[in-house]
Design a protein around this motif. Sequence first.
Motif, short mmCIF file in Angstrom:
data_model
loop_
_atom_site.label_atom_id
_atom_site.label_comp_id
_atom_site.label_asym_id
_atom_site.label_seq_id
_atom_site.Cartn_x
_atom_site.Cartn_y
_atom_site.Cartn_z
N GLY A 109 1.32 3.80 -3.26
CA GLY A 109 0.93 5.19 -3.03
C GLY A 109 2.05 6.15 -3.40
O GLY A 109 1.83 7.17 -4.05
N LEU B 290 -5.51 9.31 3.91
CA LEU B 290 -6.51 8.34 4.35
C LEU B 290 -5.93 6.94 4.42
O LEU B 290 -6.16 6.20 5.39
CB LEU B 290 -7.71 8.39 3.40
CG LEU B 290 -8.82 7.35 3.66
CD1 LEU B 290 -9.45 7.57 5.03
CD2 LEU B 290 -9.89 7.42 2.57
N VAL B 291 -5.16 6.57 3.40
CA VAL B 291 -4.54 5.24 3.38
C VAL B 291 -3.56 5.08 4.53
O VAL B 291 -3.49 4.03 5.17
CB VAL B 291 -3.83 5.00 2.03
CG1 VAL B 291 -2.99 3.72 2.07
CG2 VAL B 291 -4.85 4.91 0.90
N GLN C 275 -4.19 2.13 7.10
CA GLN C 275 -3.25 1.01 7.23
C GLN C 275 -2.73 0.86 8.66
O GLN C 275 -2.52 -0.25 9.13
CB GLN C 275 -2.09 1.20 6.25
CG GLN C 275 -2.45 0.95 4.81
CD GLN C 275 -3.04 -0.43 4.59
OE1 GLN C 275 -2.49 -1.44 5.04
NE2 GLN C 275 -4.17 -0.49 3.91
N ASN D 113 0.83 -1.21 0.00
CA ASN D 113 0.00 0.00 0.00
C ASN D 113 0.86 1.26 0.00
O ASN D 113 0.57 2.22 -0.73
CB ASN D 113 -0.94 0.01 1.21
CG ASN D 113 -2.24 -0.69 0.93
OD1 ASN D 113 -3.15 -0.13 0.32
ND2 ASN D 113 -2.35 -1.93 1.37
N ALA E 164 -5.19 15.28 -5.36
CA ALA E 164 -6.29 14.40 -4.94
C ALA E 164 -5.74 13.11 -4.33
O ALA E 164 -6.21 12.64 -3.29
CB ALA E 164 -7.19 14.08 -6.14
N PHE E 165 -4.71 12.55 -4.96
CA PHE E 165 -4.12 11.32 -4.44
C PHE E 165 -3.32 11.58 -3.17
O PHE E 165 -3.12 10.66 -2.36
CB PHE E 165 -3.25 10.65 -5.50
CG PHE E 165 -4.00 9.67 -6.36
CD1 PHE E 165 -4.07 8.33 -6.02
CD2 PHE E 165 -4.66 10.10 -7.51
CE1 PHE E 165 -4.78 7.43 -6.79
CE2 PHE E 165 -5.37 9.21 -8.29
CZ PHE E 165 -5.43 7.87 -7.94
N THR E 166 -2.84 12.81 -2.98
CA THR E 166 -2.18 13.15 -1.72
C THR E 166 -3.17 13.05 -0.56
O THR E 166 -2.86 12.49 0.50
CB THR E 166 -1.58 14.57 -1.79
OG1 THR E 166 -0.60 14.61 -2.82
CG2 THR E 166 -0.92 14.94 -0.45
N ILE E 167 -4.38 13.60 -0.77
CA ILE E 167 -5.43 13.48 0.25
C ILE E 167 -5.79 12.02 0.47
O ILE E 167 -5.95 11.56 1.62
CB ILE E 167 -6.68 14.28 -0.17
CG1 ILE E 167 -6.34 15.76 -0.39
CG2 ILE E 167 -7.76 14.14 0.89
CD1 ILE E 167 -5.77 16.46 0.81
N PHE E 168 -5.89 11.28 -0.62
CA PHE E 168 -6.21 9.85 -0.51
C PHE E 168 -5.11 9.10 0.23
O PHE E 168 -5.38 8.18 1.01
CB PHE E 168 -6.41 9.26 -1.90
CG PHE E 168 -6.76 7.80 -1.91
CD1 PHE E 168 -8.01 7.37 -1.50
CD2 PHE E 168 -5.83 6.86 -2.33
CE1 PHE E 168 -8.33 6.02 -1.50
CE2 PHE E 168 -6.15 5.51 -2.34
CZ PHE E 168 -7.41 5.09 -1.92
N GLU E 169 -3.86 9.51 0.01
CA GLU E 169 -2.73 8.85 0.67
C GLU E 169 -2.75 9.08 2.18
O GLU E 169 -2.33 8.21 2.95
CB GLU E 169 -1.42 9.35 0.07
CG GLU E 169 -0.19 8.56 0.48
CD GLU E 169 -0.17 7.13 -0.05
OE1 GLU E 169 0.72 6.37 0.36
OE2 GLU E 169 -1.05 6.77 -0.86
#
Length: 271
Positions: free
Chosen positions: A204, A246-247, A251, A200, A239-244
């Motif tokens: 990311g 969350l991940v 995790q 993960n 957007a993926f920074t915000i998602f990261e």
Amino acid sequence: MITQAATLIAHFETGTDPQFHGPSVTEFFPPAILFEGTIFQINRLTLIQFLATIAVVIIFWLGTRRMRVVPGRFQSLVEMGLDFVRINIAEDLLGKKDGQRFLPILTTMFFMILFMNLTGIVPFLNLAGTSVIAVPLVLAIVSYVTFIYAGLRKSPKNFFKNSLFPAGVPWPIYIIVTPIELISTFIIRPVTLTLRLLMNMMVGHLLLVLFFAATQFFLFQMGGWWTALAAGSLAFGFAFTIFEILVAVLQAYVFALLTAVYIQLAVAEEH
């Protein structure tokens, strides 16, 4: 991330068009900074792990050194984090007694993983401390040893017997069931704990570098109408920074939660 991506993006070759070079797994094996060639070798990723560990220690030391009946904002924030692990992971799965017993190790796991995960989106660090196998593997081994310890402490004589030979199964079926239980309980668990966290964080990081590297490529190497694609890749990067984030939190929660689940199974009454 943009600073780091500069080393991965396109460059002009003599007499050719700009070439885009995306991220690779070599990013997770940076060159040595200190003590090269020794067992004490330190590279950029090692320093990130040190910084994450120091940050955890300092935050909890500052948040708990002068405890007050009416807490301030910082103390309240630290207490909220500790209560989250205590209530939602330890006591929820293990009950109050066993939850208190194993709370220190669950809390340490959660916040250690969380802080090391979050370094992946911190400017100028841009690499998760858990994105190499050593850290997830060590944590998985600690989880595994804790599971074994909890089971043996609860039922020294019957833990392995009840784990490998579940009650109520006809004896001939044990020929099939016992190898499955051995593999799933004592081999697969630490492997899946390690790989889930590792993959993960690796994926990311590679996605973030890819988007921000593409932004620089379209903006500075291609130019013109390609700038529109730069805006798109930049938007996806944020957007993926915000998602990261969350991940990273998820995790840490999943790893601590699964550790608590394994402990709960080890101290169950049938053992």
